[in-house]
Structure formats: C-alpha cells, structure tokens
Design a protein around this motif. Structure first.
Motif, PDB file in Angstrom:
ATOM      1  N   LEU A 141       0.824  -1.208   0.000  1.00 54.03           N
ATOM      2  CA  LEU A 141       0.000   0.000   0.000  1.00 54.03           C
ATOM      3  C   LEU A 141       0.857   1.256   0.000  1.00 54.03           C
ATOM      4  O   LEU A 141       0.596   2.207  -0.743  1.00 54.03           O
ATOM      5  CB  LEU A 141      -0.922   0.006   1.225  1.00 54.03           C
ATOM      6  N   GLY A 142       1.885   1.270   0.851  1.00 51.58           N
ATOM      7  CA  GLY A 142       2.727   2.459   0.959  1.00 51.58           C
ATOM      8  C   GLY A 142       3.553   2.732  -0.274  1.00 51.58           C
ATOM      9  O   GLY A 142       3.776   3.893  -0.655  1.00 51.58           O
ATOM     10  N   SER A 143       4.007   1.673  -0.941  1.00 55.35           N
ATOM     11  CA  SER A 143       4.880   1.867  -2.103  1.00 55.35           C
ATOM     12  C   SER A 143       4.123   2.348  -3.326  1.00 55.35           C
ATOM     13  O   SER A 143       4.733   2.801  -4.300  1.00 55.35           O
ATOM     14  CB  SER A 143       5.614   0.560  -2.437  1.00 55.35           C
ATOM     15  N   GLY A 144       2.774   2.246  -3.288  1.00 56.22           N
ATOM     16  CA  GLY A 144       1.996   2.683  -4.445  1.00 56.22           C
ATOM     17  C   GLY A 144       1.901   4.186  -4.582  1.00 56.22           C
ATOM     18  O   GLY A 144       1.698   4.700  -5.691  1.00 56.22           O
ATOM     19  N   MET A 181      -0.200   7.565  -7.430  1.00 55.28           N
ATOM     20  CA  MET A 181      -0.600   7.048  -8.744  1.00 55.28           C
ATOM     21  C   MET A 181      -0.289   5.570  -8.944  1.00 55.28           C
ATOM     22  O   MET A 181      -0.776   4.962  -9.893  1.00 55.28           O
ATOM     23  CB  MET A 181       0.098   7.848  -9.844  1.00 55.28           C
ATOM     24  N   GLY A 182       0.535   4.982  -8.070  1.00 49.64           N
ATOM     25  CA  GLY A 182       0.853   3.579  -8.201  1.00 49.64           C
ATOM     26  C   GLY A 182       2.032   3.304  -9.116  1.00 49.64           C
ATOM     27  O   GLY A 182       2.492   4.178  -9.854  1.00 49.64           O
ATOM     28  N   ARG A 183       2.509   2.083  -9.079  1.00 53.77           N
ATOM     29  CA  ARG A 183       3.642   1.677  -9.920  1.00 53.77           C
ATOM     30  C   ARG A 183       3.217   1.414 -11.358  1.00 53.77           C
ATOM     31  O   ARG A 183       4.046   1.350 -12.259  1.00 53.77           O
ATOM     32  CB  ARG A 183       4.273   0.395  -9.367  1.00 53.77           C
ATOM     33  N   GLY A 220       3.382  -4.399 -10.090  1.00 51.11           N
ATOM     34  CA  GLY A 220       3.513  -4.595  -8.652  1.00 51.11           C
ATOM     35  C   GLY A 220       4.575  -5.633  -8.324  1.00 51.11           C
ATOM     36  O   GLY A 220       4.814  -6.571  -9.096  1.00 51.11           O
ATOM     37  N   ARG A 221       5.219  -5.469  -7.176  1.00 56.82           N
ATOM     38  CA  ARG A 221       6.302  -6.375  -6.792  1.00 56.82           C
ATOM     39  C   ARG A 221       5.914  -7.329  -5.673  1.00 56.82           C
ATOM     40  O   ARG A 221       6.442  -8.434  -5.593  1.00 56.82           O
ATOM     41  CB  ARG A 221       7.516  -5.540  -6.340  1.00 56.82           C
ATOM     42  N   GLN A 222       5.026  -6.894  -4.797  1.00 58.06           N
ATOM     43  CA  GLN A 222       4.740  -7.696  -3.613  1.00 58.06           C
ATOM     44  C   GLN A 222       4.070  -9.035  -3.935  1.00 58.06           C
ATOM     45  O   GLN A 222       4.273 -10.020  -3.227  1.00 58.06           O
ATOM     46  CB  GLN A 222       3.859  -6.914  -2.636  1.00 58.06           C
ATOM     47  N   GLN A 223       3.262  -9.084  -5.004  1.00 55.07           N
ATOM     48  CA  GLN A 223       2.600 -10.343  -5.341  1.00 55.07           C
ATOM     49  C   GLN A 223       3.542 -11.345  -5.993  1.00 55.07           C
ATOM     50  O   GLN A 223       3.157 -12.474  -6.260  1.00 55.07           O
ATOM     51  CB  GLN A 223       1.391 -10.097  -6.249  1.00 55.07           C
ATOM     52  N   GLU A 232      -0.767  -0.874  -4.533  1.00 56.26           N
ATOM     53  CA  GLU A 232       0.592  -0.797  -5.052  1.00 56.26           C
ATOM     54  C   GLU A 232       0.603  -0.438  -6.536  1.00 56.26           C
ATOM     55  O   GLU A 232       1.427   0.356  -6.981  1.00 56.26           O
ATOM     56  CB  GLU A 232       1.323  -2.125  -4.841  1.00 56.26           C
ATOM     57  N   GLU A 233      -0.316  -1.006  -7.306  1.00 53.51           N
ATOM     58  CA  GLU A 233      -0.277  -0.820  -8.755  1.00 53.51           C
ATOM     59  C   GLU A 233      -0.998   0.443  -9.220  1.00 53.51           C
ATOM     60  O   GLU A 233      -0.611   1.025 -10.237  1.00 53.51           O
ATOM     61  CB  GLU A 233      -0.873  -2.045  -9.447  1.00 53.51           C
ATOM     62  N   THR A 234      -2.052   0.848  -8.507  1.00 53.23           N
ATOM     63  CA  THR A 234      -2.819   2.024  -8.957  1.00 53.23           C
ATOM     64  C   THR A 234      -2.788   3.163  -7.944  1.00 53.23           C
ATOM     65  O   THR A 234      -3.376   4.218  -8.194  1.00 53.23           O
ATOM     66  CB  THR A 234      -4.281   1.637  -9.241  1.00 53.23           C
ATOM     67  N   GLY A 235      -2.144   2.943  -6.796  1.00 50.89           N
ATOM     68  CA  GLY A 235      -1.971   4.009  -5.828  1.00 50.89           C
ATOM     69  C   GLY A 235      -3.236   4.401  -5.084  1.00 50.89           C
ATOM     70  O   GLY A 235      -4.261   3.706  -5.131  1.00 50.89           O
ATOM     71  N   PHE A 236      -3.137   5.537  -4.412  1.00 47.35           N
ATOM     72  CA  PHE A 236      -4.254   6.057  -3.622  1.00 47.35           C
ATOM     73  C   PHE A 236      -5.485   6.292  -4.489  1.00 47.35           C
ATOM     74  O   PHE A 236      -6.615   6.015  -4.067  1.00 47.35           O
ATOM     75  CB  PHE A 236      -3.819   7.373  -2.959  1.00 47.35           C
ATOM     76  N   ILE A 237      -5.275   6.766  -5.709  1.00 49.78           N
ATOM     77  CA  ILE A 237      -6.401   7.049  -6.604  1.00 49.78           C
ATOM     78  C   ILE A 237      -7.158   5.770  -6.952  1.00 49.78           C
ATOM     79  O   ILE A 237      -8.394   5.734  -6.937  1.00 49.78           O
ATOM     80  CB  ILE A 237      -5.903   7.744  -7.885  1.00 49.78           C
TER      81      ILE A 237
END
Length: 373
Positions: free
Chosen positions: A243-246, A249-251, A256-259, A277-282
């Motif tokens: 969640l934090g790394s996203g 706007m996300g990666r 994503g790396r965590q999965q 992680e992939e799409t961020g807060f939005i």
C-alpha cells in the motif's frame, strides 16, 4: 443519493457491481499471474484468471435466477434453505480430510464439486440466516423487541456459527454472529438486548482466542508487532509495504512487486494491497467509491421497500456485504488481526463472489416488486 428513486438506485447498484467485477478481474489477473506461472505446467499466467471468470459467470447465473424468484417464494422456502445450509456444514465436518472436504491450511472450509468448483457452506449459511430471519420476523412468528424473539434469532445464528467454528474457522463463525447483530438492529431490537449479546460475544471470543496459542500469537502480532513472531506479522507487513509503495498514482498495472512471492494470498485476502501498489491512492479510492455507491444504493432500496420482509431481507444482505468489505479493509491496513476475508466482487473466491452476486440479485428483486408510493 436519497433523491434517487428505487429503479435508479437499482440501476446504480448494478452498474457499480458490474464495474467492480471488471476492475476486480483485472486486479485478480495481475495479482495472480506470477503464482499462476509457477504452478502451471504449461507456463500459463491465466490459470487463476480463467477460474475467476468461470466463477463470475456462475455467479451471474445465480444472480439472475434469484432475481427471477418472487419474494414470496423466498419467504416460503427460507426454512428449507436454512436446513440445507446446516446439512452442508454438518457434511463438511463429517467429510473433513476426504477428497470431498480437503484440509487446507489446517481447516476444512470447502466442499469439492464436479468441474473444479468449490463451495463454502458458511457463505450459504450466512445468506440463509438472513432470509429465514427476515421471513420469521416479517411474518410475526418472531418479535424482535421481545426477549424470547431475540433468543430465537440468536439461536438461529449460533447453530451455523458453531458448526463453522468447528471446521475450524473462528472468523467465519464470528462473521455470522456479527451479521446477526446487524439484523437485530434492522429489526429494531431493544438496545439493552443487543448490548447483552455483544458483551456475551466479546466474552466468548476472548475465551476462544486465549485458549489457542495460534490465535494468541495473531492477537499479539496485532497489538505488539515488534514483540510477535516474525511469521505472524509477515503478511500484514507485506500488505502495508504494498500500500505504501503505491503512492498517489501507483507503480502501474502489472508492475507490482509484492505479489511476486512476497505477499501470500495476494489475489484473495489481500487484493486491496495489490490494487494500492499498482494504482496508488487514486485506484484504491475508486474501488472504495464504487463499493460505497453499491452499498448506499442497496440501502436506499431497503429503505423504500413496501413491506417489512423486503426491508429486512435487502437491508440484511447489504449489511452482510458491507461487513465483509470493512473487515477486508481493516485487515489490509492492520486495523484488525489477520484473517481470511475477500473483498466483495473484487477478490478471487468463488463462494463469496457467487453469494454476493446472488444477494444483489435478491436486492434488485426487492426494488422491482414494489416501493412506497
């Protein structure tokens, strides 16, 4: 949203559900592709995606069938559905460890069906309880504002909850009991009765938790992550990292790396972390916004139902979906201890997906049959 007519609320609910299914399918694909490649002998990245799509199609069929059934039919068949759910739970316990009820991660929660499908009887029991309770209260058989009525409604929930806990699935059993509390609130149960039930549930949960080293460790990892065993904090920590790394706007979708071996159950119990992680807060806000619209439109349908059965039925089903959503969010953000709870209409998971779509079909039927004029 309160100005929406029931037909408009129904349309908004169904549009929100359709968008969640589309975005959920994309999230399941990106979250499961790495594991799919490792497990597939043909090096395919779509093993879990194909299974997810089949379950969506099965859920849509179930939703259409339930939408076509008059509420009176549900009311009359409620005891049979409830009895069937109990029979499935008993069969699951009796067949535990067999090919029909395999033990996965120490628990037997699914009944294997032909065609590669699995059914989780606890999901059926949850919806069966709501239908039966709504039928009995609306028919005057049980009066929720009396001690005797509350006792009967509680017993009807305790029986399937106890059978679920014996799988063992303590969180699943508590889920049914929390749905019961939500239903009692909708049925205008007296506050003191609800308070007594909540205190009894808290006391019982405390006894169950502290009687098991495994559950004590999970609780310890929630209260004091630094003092808990590394294994018990691994999944929540990886979810928070995702969640934090996203960021905002996300990666990027599929980046994503965590999965990729770091976050277990990435496409089911922790899919919101992958979305973050992939799409961020939005992206997370978009998914939560769609869920909010779905729940609010479903609640408007319940509020405008022209009879008590429709109100209790649709309100109870929407409350059940809402509780599942809140638990998933709370687990991913470490507000709750780790437990297996899919995000409705988004996570990979056949039984929850089909029951959720079926529940929305019933709520849509309530909107179709009649409203206050």
């Amino acid at each position: 949203m309160r100005s929406l007519k029931p037909a408009g609320a129904r349309n908004l609910m169904l549009i929100s559900a359709a968008l969640l299914l589309v975005f959920g399918t994309l999230a399941v694909f990106t979250a499961s592709s790495f594991k799919s490649l490792l497990m597939s002998e043909y090096q395919s990245s779509t093993v879990f995606l194909a299974s997810h799509v089949r379950k969506i199609l099965a859920g849509l069929v179930a939703g259409l069938v339930l939408y076509s059934l008059p509420q009176e039919f549900l009311k009359k068949t409620a005891p049979f559905l409830y009895g069937l759910s109990l029979a499935l739970l008993v069969a699951l316990i009796a067949l535990r460890g067999s090919v029909w009820a395999p033990v996965i991660n120490g628990s037997a929660r699914w009944i294997e069906l032909p065609g590669g499908f699995r059914m989780m009887p606890s999901e059926v029991a949850r919806i069966a309880y709501v239908i039966l309770a709504a039928s009995l209260v609306s028919g005057g058989v049980i009066r929720a504002r009396t001690g005797q009525g509350v006792t009967w409604l509680t017993l009807l929930a305790i029986v399937p909850a106890a059978l679920v806990a014996l799988q063992p699935d303590f969180a699943g059993g508590m889920y049914i009991l929390i749905v019961m509390i939500a239903f009692l609130f909708l049925a205008e149960c007296r506050f003191r009765d609800m308070l007594v039930l909540l205190l009894l549930m808290l006391a019982f949960a405390s006894v169950v938790v502290f009687s098991s080293e495994y559950r004590r460790e999970r609780l310890r990892s929630w209260f004091s992550p630094g003092e808990a065993a590394e294994a018990s904090t691994y999944q929540p920590e990886q979810a928070c990292i995702a969640l934090g790394s996203g960021g905002m706007m996300g990666r990027g979708i599929g980046r994503g790396r965590q999965q990729r071996g770091f976050l277990p159950e990435a496409f089911s119990d922790y899919i919101l972390a992958v979305i973050g992680e992939e799409t961020g807060f939005i992206g997370v806000m978009m998914i939560l916004g769609l869920l909010f619209m779905l729940l609010m439109s479903g609640w408007l349908i319940a509020e405008n139902a022209d009879h008590l059965f429709g109100y209790l039925l649709s309100g109870g089903l929407i409350a059940s979906i809402a509780l599942g959503m809140f638990v998933h969010i709370a687990v991913v953000t470490r507000m709750f201890p780790s437990t297996g709870m899919p995000l409705p209409l988004v996570s990979w998971g056949g039984s929850n997906l089909m029951v959720t779509i079926g529940s929305l079909g019933i709520v849509a039927r309530v909107a179709r049959e009649g409203v206050v004029r």
